[in-house]
Design a protein around this motif. Structure first.
Motif, PDB file in Angstrom:
ATOM      1  N   THR A 370       0.816  -1.210   0.000  1.00 31.64           N
ATOM      2  CA  THR A 370       0.000   0.000   0.000  1.00 31.64           C
ATOM      3  C   THR A 370       0.842   1.249   0.000  1.00 31.64           C
ATOM      4  OG1 THR A 370      -0.075  -0.106   2.390  1.00 31.64           O
ATOM      5  CG2 THR A 370      -1.865  -1.160   1.183  1.00 31.64           C
ATOM      6  N   LEU A 371       2.119   1.033   0.030  1.00 30.96           N
ATOM      7  CA  LEU A 371       3.005   2.182   0.080  1.00 30.96           C
ATOM      8  C   LEU A 371       2.913   2.978  -1.204  1.00 30.96           C
ATOM      9  CD1 LEU A 371       6.223   0.837   1.742  1.00 30.96           C
ATOM     10  CD2 LEU A 371       4.583   2.446   2.651  1.00 30.96           C
ATOM     11  N   LYS A 372       2.901   4.221  -0.997  1.00 30.02           N
ATOM     12  CA  LYS A 372       2.907   5.105  -2.156  1.00 30.02           C
ATOM     13  C   LYS A 372       4.117   6.035  -2.119  1.00 30.02           C
ATOM     14  CE  LYS A 372      -1.032   4.279  -4.337  1.00 30.02           C
ATOM     15  NZ  LYS A 372      -1.147   2.916  -3.812  1.00 30.02           N
ATOM     16  N   GLU A 373       4.649   6.154  -0.979  1.00 33.88           N
ATOM     17  CA  GLU A 373       5.755   7.087  -0.839  1.00 33.88           C
ATOM     18  C   GLU A 373       6.964   6.566  -1.585  1.00 33.88           C
ATOM     19  OE1 GLU A 373       7.688   9.704   2.749  1.00 33.88           O
ATOM     20  OE2 GLU A 373       6.257   8.109   3.126  1.00 33.88           O
ATOM     21  N   SER A 374       7.439   7.385  -2.427  1.00 33.82           N
ATOM     22  CA  SER A 374       8.531   6.938  -3.276  1.00 33.82           C
ATOM     23  C   SER A 374       9.790   6.647  -2.487  1.00 33.82           C
ATOM     24  CB  SER A 374       8.818   7.988  -4.339  1.00 33.82           C
ATOM     25  OG  SER A 374       7.770   8.048  -5.259  1.00 33.82           O
ATOM     26  N   ALA A 375       9.980   7.383  -1.442  1.00 34.15           N
ATOM     27  CA  ALA A 375      11.188   7.135  -0.655  1.00 34.15           C
ATOM     28  C   ALA A 375      11.184   5.718  -0.112  1.00 34.15           C
ATOM     29  CB  ALA A 375      11.265   8.158   0.480  1.00 34.15           C
ATOM     30  N   ALA A 376      10.064   5.304   0.379  1.00 35.68           N
ATOM     31  CA  ALA A 376       9.974   3.945   0.898  1.00 35.68           C
ATOM     32  C   ALA A 376      10.057   2.935  -0.227  1.00 35.68           C
ATOM     33  CB  ALA A 376       8.672   3.769   1.677  1.00 35.68           C
ATOM     34  N   ILE A 377       9.407   3.239  -1.287  1.00 35.70           N
ATOM     35  CA  ILE A 377       9.452   2.337  -2.427  1.00 35.70           C
ATOM     36  C   ILE A 377      10.882   2.194  -2.907  1.00 35.70           C
ATOM     37  CG2 ILE A 377       8.686   2.013  -4.793  1.00 35.70           C
ATOM     38  CD1 ILE A 377       6.464   1.609  -2.827  1.00 35.70           C
ATOM     39  N   ASN A 378      11.556   3.287  -2.935  1.00 39.10           N
ATOM     40  CA  ASN A 378      12.927   3.242  -3.411  1.00 39.10           C
ATOM     41  C   ASN A 378      13.814   2.451  -2.475  1.00 39.10           C
ATOM     42  OD1 ASN A 378      12.089   4.744  -5.530  1.00 39.10           O
ATOM     43  ND2 ASN A 378      12.958   6.661  -4.794  1.00 39.10           N
ATOM     44  N   GLN A 379      13.510   2.498  -1.237  1.00 40.35           N
ATOM     45  CA  GLN A 379      14.284   1.673  -0.315  1.00 40.35           C
ATOM     46  C   GLN A 379      14.095   0.202  -0.642  1.00 40.35           C
ATOM     47  OE1 GLN A 379      13.335   2.639   3.714  1.00 40.35           O
ATOM     48  NE2 GLN A 379      14.882   4.246   3.828  1.00 40.35           N
ATOM     49  N   ILE A 380      12.880  -0.136  -0.872  1.00 36.21           N
ATOM     50  CA  ILE A 380      12.611  -1.528  -1.233  1.00 36.21           C
ATOM     51  C   ILE A 380      13.327  -1.873  -2.521  1.00 36.21           C
ATOM     52  CG2 ILE A 380      10.813  -3.143  -1.904  1.00 36.21           C
ATOM     53  CD1 ILE A 380       8.907  -1.578  -0.127  1.00 36.21           C
ATOM     54  N   LEU A 381      13.209  -0.983  -3.441  1.00 32.26           N
ATOM     55  CA  LEU A 381      13.823  -1.256  -4.734  1.00 32.26           C
ATOM     56  C   LEU A 381      15.331  -1.346  -4.617  1.00 32.26           C
ATOM     57  CD1 LEU A 381      11.571   1.012  -6.938  1.00 32.26           C
ATOM     58  CD2 LEU A 381      11.690  -1.475  -6.982  1.00 32.26           C
ATOM     59  N   GLY A 382      15.861  -0.518  -3.766  1.00 32.07           N
ATOM     60  CA  GLY A 382      17.301  -0.583  -3.577  1.00 32.07           C
ATOM     61  C   GLY A 382      17.738  -1.923  -3.016  1.00 32.07           C
ATOM     62  N   ARG A 383      16.953  -2.412  -2.111  1.00 34.47           N
ATOM     63  CA  ARG A 383      17.302  -3.704  -1.544  1.00 34.47           C
ATOM     64  C   ARG A 383      17.086  -4.816  -2.549  1.00 34.47           C
ATOM     65  NH1 ARG A 383      13.819  -4.826   2.346  1.00 34.47           N
ATOM     66  NH2 ARG A 383      15.056  -6.623   2.932  1.00 34.47           N
ATOM     67  N   ARG A 384      16.047  -4.686  -3.263  1.00 34.12           N
ATOM     68  CA  ARG A 384      15.814  -5.698  -4.283  1.00 34.12           C
ATOM     69  C   ARG A 384      16.901  -5.673  -5.344  1.00 34.12           C
ATOM     70  NH1 ARG A 384       9.573  -6.509  -5.975  1.00 34.12           N
ATOM     71  NH2 ARG A 384       8.662  -6.733  -3.910  1.00 34.12           N
ATOM     72  N   TRP A 385      17.348  -4.493  -5.581  1.00 33.44           N
ATOM     73  CA  TRP A 385      18.409  -4.360  -6.573  1.00 33.44           C
ATOM     74  C   TRP A 385      19.629  -5.166  -6.140  1.00 33.44           C
ATOM     75  CZ3 TRP A 385      19.544  -3.196 -11.323  1.00 33.44           C
ATOM     76  CH2 TRP A 385      20.847  -2.859 -11.674  1.00 33.44           C
ATOM     77  N   HIS A 386      19.936  -5.054  -4.900  1.00 29.54           N
ATOM     78  CA  HIS A 386      21.086  -5.802  -4.404  1.00 29.54           C
ATOM     79  C   HIS A 386      20.789  -7.286  -4.343  1.00 29.54           C
ATOM     80  CE1 HIS A 386      23.762  -2.529  -3.509  1.00 29.54           C
ATOM     81  NE2 HIS A 386      22.770  -1.869  -2.956  1.00 29.54           N
ATOM     82  N   ALA A 387      19.549  -7.590  -4.257  1.00 31.40           N
ATOM     83  CA  ALA A 387      19.190  -9.002  -4.199  1.00 31.40           C
ATOM     84  C   ALA A 387      19.125  -9.625  -5.580  1.00 31.40           C
ATOM     85  CB  ALA A 387      17.839  -9.163  -3.497  1.00 31.40           C
ATOM     86  N   LEU A 388      19.204  -8.808  -6.563  1.00 27.69           N
ATOM     87  CA  LEU A 388      19.135  -9.343  -7.915  1.00 27.69           C
ATOM     88  C   LEU A 388      20.361 -10.198  -8.191  1.00 27.69           C
ATOM     89  CD1 LEU A 388      17.871  -6.436 -10.190  1.00 27.69           C
ATOM     90  CD2 LEU A 388      16.651  -8.496  -9.497  1.00 27.69           C
ATOM     91  N   SER A 389      20.148 -11.133  -9.037  1.00 31.80           N
ATOM     92  CA  SER A 389      21.286 -11.929  -9.467  1.00 31.80           C
ATOM     93  C   SER A 389      22.154 -11.095 -10.402  1.00 31.80           C
ATOM     94  CB  SER A 389      20.808 -13.181 -10.188  1.00 31.80           C
ATOM     95  OG  SER A 389      20.196 -12.825 -11.408  1.00 31.80           O
TER      96      SER A 389
END
Length: 483
Positions: A370-389
């Motif tokens: 439900t997050l809409k805040e980009s800052a939070a989204i970006n945090q998630i994305l940043g972590r996912r980015w590192h989790a990418l193969s």
DNA sequence: ACTCCTTTGAAGTAG
DNA sequence: CTACTTCAAAGGAGT
């Protein structure tokens, strides 16, 4: 440029773009990538909503369960595939409940061959991406694995039960040089915002020059809407999903991915999903037709006559800098020159790999939480980015590299400096100095262990020659500092 | 209306 | 060469 060692080691070689610290040091995270995808959302959510400790649902035992045996370099790819499947299973019951989008029509198979494998053969990952969905697309579209694949490879566009797409898949699987050579990994354009630079991230057919589509696409009519799908342009790989109608009403997490003929799936406006920027091949082709020195001076118009998305009208943003805009003539006096500069379009920077990734994944993350805040989204994305193969990251690095190349071709004289408002040193907006300790003051960090990465030890550093210690230290103070 | 936040990466500048 | 700064996307939140 990232390179994948097609041989034994999966080391990306001398590339200085891929951060290899996650190769081993971040094994846990990498391993838990599958679970982290569901966890990070919960984590960030919980941290933002002050629901601490709710992320415990991804219990430690499950964490241990997820931890595969120590992998060897040779088994890396196999492990990766296993993790894919495992993740698909897990995410079936997790946050990543793929919304039912039975009609999600296409499969887009990113061709990861090319630069990553010295021999030019299809990378194992690419094979994985090809093979799995090929089987999957015959199964339920809600298959966990497929959901995961679609999450993991949003560019994989699976059409279930559609003979045409099956044929397309066959074609895609065929050793057609066009498929193999084309290193296109289309990233999608958020309909929200016309992406400035969408040469490689565009498959909107909206501006594609209708050409002679492949025979199997000739009569590609959307089964639901009956709207004929615009054909692929001649020089666009059939990998590109051109499935506007079907997904329009289907809550697909990647609905934004689809050219908008119907309603956008997410609370996003129909920005038009314009992709004036041709695809890589298209652009390259157009480049061959219009060499860099022949690029029309009116950069707001692409060679196709379509306004270039990378250009923002001066009313949006203006900067005073000199460039090689052909419309500028040195003979003009300053007033007229100023006006010229005012009219000068703002050429945005090409997106880097992470930005491309963010652009592609943001809508999905937003849809999943439900997050809409980009800052939070970006945090998630940043972590996912590192989790990418590595392969997945390499895909985006390669994409970004092509974007830069294309950008350079389109705007030979452009410099990132041109966009510096007030020039270097004169900050347009003061960025908060991020001291490592300061960063740790973020509540997310404390509330959210998942937002942190294991500290990089010296041993780990030494283990990976390509580890960008400095970059990681500066770019990831939050991770470097054990929260 | 404007700025900040937040992420990573590219590119620029200063020393 | 190193360290630092700016910008690219995104949209809610704050001023």
């Amino acid at each position: 440029m990232p390179q994948l060692n097609g041989g034994g080691g999966d080391d990306l070689g001398a590339n200085d773009e891929l951060i290899s610290f996650k190769d081993e040091g971040e094994q846990e995270e990498k391993i838990s990538e599958n679970s982290s995808a569901e966890r990070d959302l919960a984590d960030v959510k919980s941290s933002l909503v002050n629901e601490s400790e709710t992320n415990q649902n991804s219990s430690s035992d499950s964490e241990a369960e997820r931890r595969p045996p120590p992998r060897t370099e040779t088994s890396f790819r196999e492990k990766a595939r296993e993790s894919l499947e495992e993740a698909a299973k897990r995410q079936d019951g997790g946050l990543f409940k793929g919304p039912p989008y039975p009609g999600y029509p296409f499969i887009m198979i990113p061709d990861l061959s090319g630069p990553y494998l010295p021999n030019g053969s299809l990378s194992p990952t690419a094979r994985t991406c090809v093979n799995v969905p090929l089987d999957l697309h015959l199964t339920s579209c809600c298959s966990p694995l497929m959901q995961y694949l679609q999450m993991k490879w949003p560019l994989l566009d699976v059409q279930t039960g559609n003979l045409q797409s099956r044929q397309a898949l066959k074609d895609a699987r065929s050793p057609s040089p066009a498929h193999i050579v084309s290193n296109k990994v289309p990233v999608v354009q958020h309909p929200h915002h016309v992406h400035p630079l969408t040469p490689l991230i565009t498959y909107s057919n909206e501006h594609f020059t209708p050409g002679n589509p492949p025979p199997h696409l000739q009569a590609d009519i959307d089964p639901k809407t009956g709207i004929p799908r615009p054909p692929h342009p001649p020089d666009i790989s059939p990998y590109y999903p051109l499935s506007p109608g079907t997904v329009g009403q289907i809550p697909h997490p990647l609905g934004w991915l689809v050219p908008q003929q119907g309603q956008p799936v997410y609370p996003i406006t129909t920005g038009g999903f314009r992709h004036p920027y041709p695809t890589a091949l298209t652009v390259n082709a157009s480049m061959s037709r219009f060499p860099p020195h022949m690029v029309p001076p009116h950069h707001s118009l692409h060679t196709t006559g379509i306004p270039h998305p990378a250009i923002v009208t001066p009313t949006v943003k203006q900067e005073s800098s000199q460039s090689d805009m052909g419309s500028l003539h040195s003979s003009k006096h300053q007033d007229s020159k100023k006006e010229e500069e005012k009219k000068k379009p703002h050429i945005k920077k090409p997106l880097n790999a992470f930005m491309l990734y963010m652009k592609e994944m943001r809508a999905k993350v937003v849809a999943e939480c439900t997050l809409k805040e980009s800052a939070a989204i970006n945090q998630i994305l940043g972590r996912r980015w590192h989790a990418l193969s590595r392969e997945e990251q390499a895909k985006y690095y390669e994409l970004a590299r092509k974007e830069r190349q294309l950008h350079m071709q389109l705007y030979p004289g452009w410099s990132a400096r041109d966009n510096y408002v007030g020039g270097y040193g004169k900050k347009k907006k003061r960025k908060r100095d991020k001291q490592p300790g300061e960063t740790n003051e973020h509540s997310e960090c404390y509330l959210n262990p998942c937002l942190t990465l294991p500290p990089i030890t010296g041993e780990k550093k030494s283990a990976f020659a390509t580890y960008k210690v400095k970059a990681a230290a500066s770019a990831h103070p939050l991770q470097m500092e054990a929260c």
